[in-house]
Motif scaffolding. Structure first.
Motif, PDB file in Angstrom:
ATOM      1  N   LEU A  39       4.978  10.750   2.711  1.00 34.44           N
ATOM      2  CA  LEU A  39       5.989  10.442   3.721  1.00 34.44           C
ATOM      3  C   LEU A  39       7.359  10.807   3.181  1.00 34.44           C
ATOM      4  O   LEU A  39       7.704  10.435   2.061  1.00 34.44           O
ATOM      5  CB  LEU A  39       5.964   8.942   4.063  1.00 34.44           C
ATOM      6  N   ALA A  40       8.134  11.515   3.972  1.00 33.90           N
ATOM      7  CA  ALA A  40       9.502  11.861   3.581  1.00 33.90           C
ATOM      8  C   ALA A  40      10.467  11.216   4.564  1.00 33.90           C
ATOM      9  O   ALA A  40      10.289  11.320   5.777  1.00 33.90           O
ATOM     10  CB  ALA A  40       9.692  13.380   3.575  1.00 33.90           C
ATOM     11  N   GLY A  41      11.463  10.527   4.050  1.00 39.02           N
ATOM     12  CA  GLY A  41      12.416   9.853   4.919  1.00 39.02           C
ATOM     13  C   GLY A  41      12.891   8.560   4.283  1.00 39.02           C
ATOM     14  O   GLY A  41      12.540   8.243   3.151  1.00 39.02           O
TER      15      GLY A  41
ATOM     16  N   GLY B 171       0.787  -1.229   0.000  1.00 34.37           N
ATOM     17  CA  GLY B 171       0.000   0.000   0.000  1.00 34.37           C
ATOM     18  C   GLY B 171       0.817   1.275   0.000  1.00 34.37           C
ATOM     19  O   GLY B 171       0.260   2.370   0.003  1.00 34.37           O
ATOM     20  N   ILE B 172       2.145   1.156   0.001  1.00 30.20           N
ATOM     21  CA  ILE B 172       3.023   2.336  -0.013  1.00 30.20           C
ATOM     22  C   ILE B 172       3.763   2.381  -1.338  1.00 30.20           C
ATOM     23  O   ILE B 172       4.334   1.381  -1.784  1.00 30.20           O
ATOM     24  CB  ILE B 172       4.037   2.299   1.148  1.00 30.20           C
ATOM     25  N   TYR B 173       3.747   3.548  -1.961  1.00 26.77           N
ATOM     26  CA  TYR B 173       4.369   3.717  -3.270  1.00 26.77           C
ATOM     27  C   TYR B 173       5.524   4.721  -3.217  1.00 26.77           C
ATOM     28  O   TYR B 173       5.453   5.713  -2.476  1.00 26.77           O
ATOM     29  CB  TYR B 173       3.336   4.211  -4.297  1.00 26.77           C
ATOM     30  N   GLU B 174       6.533   4.445  -4.001  1.00 27.23           N
ATOM     31  CA  GLU B 174       7.658   5.378  -4.158  1.00 27.23           C
ATOM     32  C   GLU B 174       7.280   6.430  -5.199  1.00 27.23           C
ATOM     33  O   GLU B 174       6.822   6.096  -6.288  1.00 27.23           O
ATOM     34  CB  GLU B 174       8.893   4.621  -4.632  1.00 27.23           C
ATOM     35  N   VAL B 175       7.492   7.697  -4.861  1.00 30.31           N
ATOM     36  CA  VAL B 175       7.209   8.793  -5.787  1.00 30.31           C
ATOM     37  C   VAL B 175       8.524   9.522  -6.066  1.00 30.31           C
ATOM     38  O   VAL B 175       9.174  10.010  -5.142  1.00 30.31           O
ATOM     39  CB  VAL B 175       6.180   9.789  -5.205  1.00 30.31           C
ATOM     40  N   VAL B 176       8.919   9.570  -7.333  1.00 29.41           N
ATOM     41  CA  VAL B 176      10.132  10.289  -7.719  1.00 29.41           C
ATOM     42  C   VAL B 176       9.723  11.654  -8.234  1.00 29.41           C
ATOM     43  O   VAL B 176       8.951  11.768  -9.197  1.00 29.41           O
ATOM     44  CB  VAL B 176      10.925   9.527  -8.795  1.00 29.41           C
TER      45      VAL B 176
ATOM     46  N   VAL C  12       9.953  10.526  -2.304  1.00 31.05           N
ATOM     47  CA  VAL C  12       9.036  10.547  -1.169  1.00 31.05           C
ATOM     48  C   VAL C  12       8.127   9.324  -1.340  1.00 31.05           C
ATOM     49  O   VAL C  12       8.227   8.602  -2.333  1.00 31.05           O
ATOM     50  CB  VAL C  12       8.197  11.849  -1.103  1.00 31.05           C
ATOM     51  N   TYR C  13       7.253   9.098  -0.381  1.00 35.35           N
ATOM     52  CA  TYR C  13       6.362   7.942  -0.449  1.00 35.35           C
ATOM     53  C   TYR C  13       4.922   8.395  -0.237  1.00 35.35           C
ATOM     54  O   TYR C  13       4.658   9.417   0.405  1.00 35.35           O
ATOM     55  CB  TYR C  13       6.767   6.900   0.596  1.00 35.35           C
ATOM     56  N   THR C  14       3.994   7.628  -0.775  1.00 37.82           N
ATOM     57  CA  THR C  14       2.579   7.961  -0.631  1.00 37.82           C
ATOM     58  C   THR C  14       1.763   6.689  -0.429  1.00 37.82           C
ATOM     59  O   THR C  14       2.229   5.578  -0.700  1.00 37.82           O
ATOM     60  CB  THR C  14       2.064   8.718  -1.871  1.00 37.82           C
ATOM     61  N   ASP C  15       0.539   6.867   0.058  1.00 34.62           N
ATOM     62  CA  ASP C  15      -0.381   5.734   0.200  1.00 34.62           C
ATOM     63  C   ASP C  15      -1.080   5.496  -1.126  1.00 34.62           C
ATOM     64  O   ASP C  15      -0.942   6.269  -2.076  1.00 34.62           O
ATOM     65  CB  ASP C  15      -1.404   6.039   1.300  1.00 34.62           C
ATOM     66  N   ALA C  16      -1.831   4.423  -1.230  1.00 28.19           N
ATOM     67  CA  ALA C  16      -2.472   4.031  -2.482  1.00 28.19           C
ATOM     68  C   ALA C  16      -3.489   5.056  -2.986  1.00 28.19           C
ATOM     69  O   ALA C  16      -3.759   5.132  -4.182  1.00 28.19           O
ATOM     70  CB  ALA C  16      -3.146   2.666  -2.317  1.00 28.19           C
ATOM     71  N   LYS C  17      -4.035   5.861  -2.066  1.00 33.66           N
ATOM     72  CA  LYS C  17      -5.027   6.861  -2.462  1.00 33.66           C
ATOM     73  C   LYS C  17      -4.416   8.240  -2.707  1.00 33.66           C
ATOM     74  O   LYS C  17      -5.116   9.167  -3.128  1.00 33.66           O
ATOM     75  CB  LYS C  17      -6.112   6.979  -1.388  1.00 33.66           C
ATOM     76  N   GLY C  18      -3.123   8.375  -2.440  1.00 37.00           N
ATOM     77  CA  GLY C  18      -2.478   9.660  -2.653  1.00 37.00           C
ATOM     78  C   GLY C  18      -2.954  10.723  -1.692  1.00 37.00           C
ATOM     79  O   GLY C  18      -3.000  11.910  -2.023  1.00 37.00           O
TER      80      GLY C  18
END
Length: 242
Positions: free
Chosen positions: A77-79, A55-60, A67-73
């Motif tokens: 999350l930063a770290g 349920g967590i996606y990598e966003v470039v 950063v990272y986001t949940d499935a619904k955007g």
């Protein structure tokens, strides 16, 4: 030590789903990308990828920031994402991959070079004459390393008021490498003209395109970019990497 890409780690651990032929998965990521693009105006969403965390996606963002986001955007999350079993940062590994560049495409005419031994290995260094870490790199980390050709790109930082002048004096010297070494290794005062045609401004723009914001920054033949006055042993390992 050669770092594995996030994709390699995911395949090895079985977390990466085979989604190349899955229209639903592709559509889900496409919709997530569109949603984040609206929520983060002015920020380029380069790509969105799955991660080992369900349920967590990598966003470039802008080709380099992760950063990272949940499935619904709905959340960002930063770290660092840490693989506890391997005690390694997947974020750090992925960032290093994104920051790689093609060494053969570097404008080496904007740098001066020093050939040590047979010069068979290559290394590019973005450096500031007034940067204490750059001096540490020259005096300690690069000391004794041979069979290498070092290309130095002068990159004066704005936090060092006299660095731009010194960089230009070094470039204008009849023997650029000698002027650089005398100042960095022996603290010899720089004298001479600073009004010759020089690549300092071009180097600053080049550094920006490469994602380099501080000095020293080292670029190896593999394309890997490493920041800081890293130890000699690490430089040797990276010079040997393919």
């Amino acid at each position: 030590m050669k770092m594995k890409s996030v994709t390699q780690v995911l395949i090895a651990t079985g977390f990466l789903a085979l989604t190349a032929c899955s229209a639903s998965a592709d559509n889900s990521i496409s919709q997530l990308k569109q949603k984040l693009a609206k929520q983060l105006p002015g920020r380029e969403i380069t790509s969105i990828n799955t991660t080992p965390m369900k349920g967590i996606y990598e966003v470039v963002i802008a080709k380099r920031q992760i950063v990272y986001t949940d499935a619904k955007g709905e959340y960002i999350l930063a770290g660092d994402m840490i693989d506890l079993a391997k005690k390694s940062s997947l974020t750090e590994q992925r960032t290093a991959e994104l920051q790689k560049t093609d060494f053969s495409k570097l404008p080496l005419e904007q740098a001066f070079k020093e050939v040590r031994g047979d010069g068979s290995r290559v290394l590019a260094v973005f450096s500031d004459p007034d940067c204490p870490y750059c001096k540490r790199l020259e005096r300690e980390s690069l000391n004794g390393i041979t069979n290498v050709t070092i290309y130095t790109f002068l990159m004066p930082l704005s936090i060092h008021p006299d660095a731009e002048r010194k960089s230009k004096v070094i470039w204008c010297a009849a023997d650029k490498q000698a002027a650089w070494s005398n100042f960095m290794l022996k603290d010899q005062m720089l004298e001479g003209k600073s009004d010759c045609e020089n690549p300092v401004e071009k180097n600053m723009k080049l550094a920006e395109t490469l994602g380099i914001s501080g000095t020293p920054a080292l670029i190896f033949k593999s394309g890997q970019i490493v920041s800081g006055a890293i130890p000699k042993e690490q430089i040797e390992q990276l010079l040997a990497a393919k």
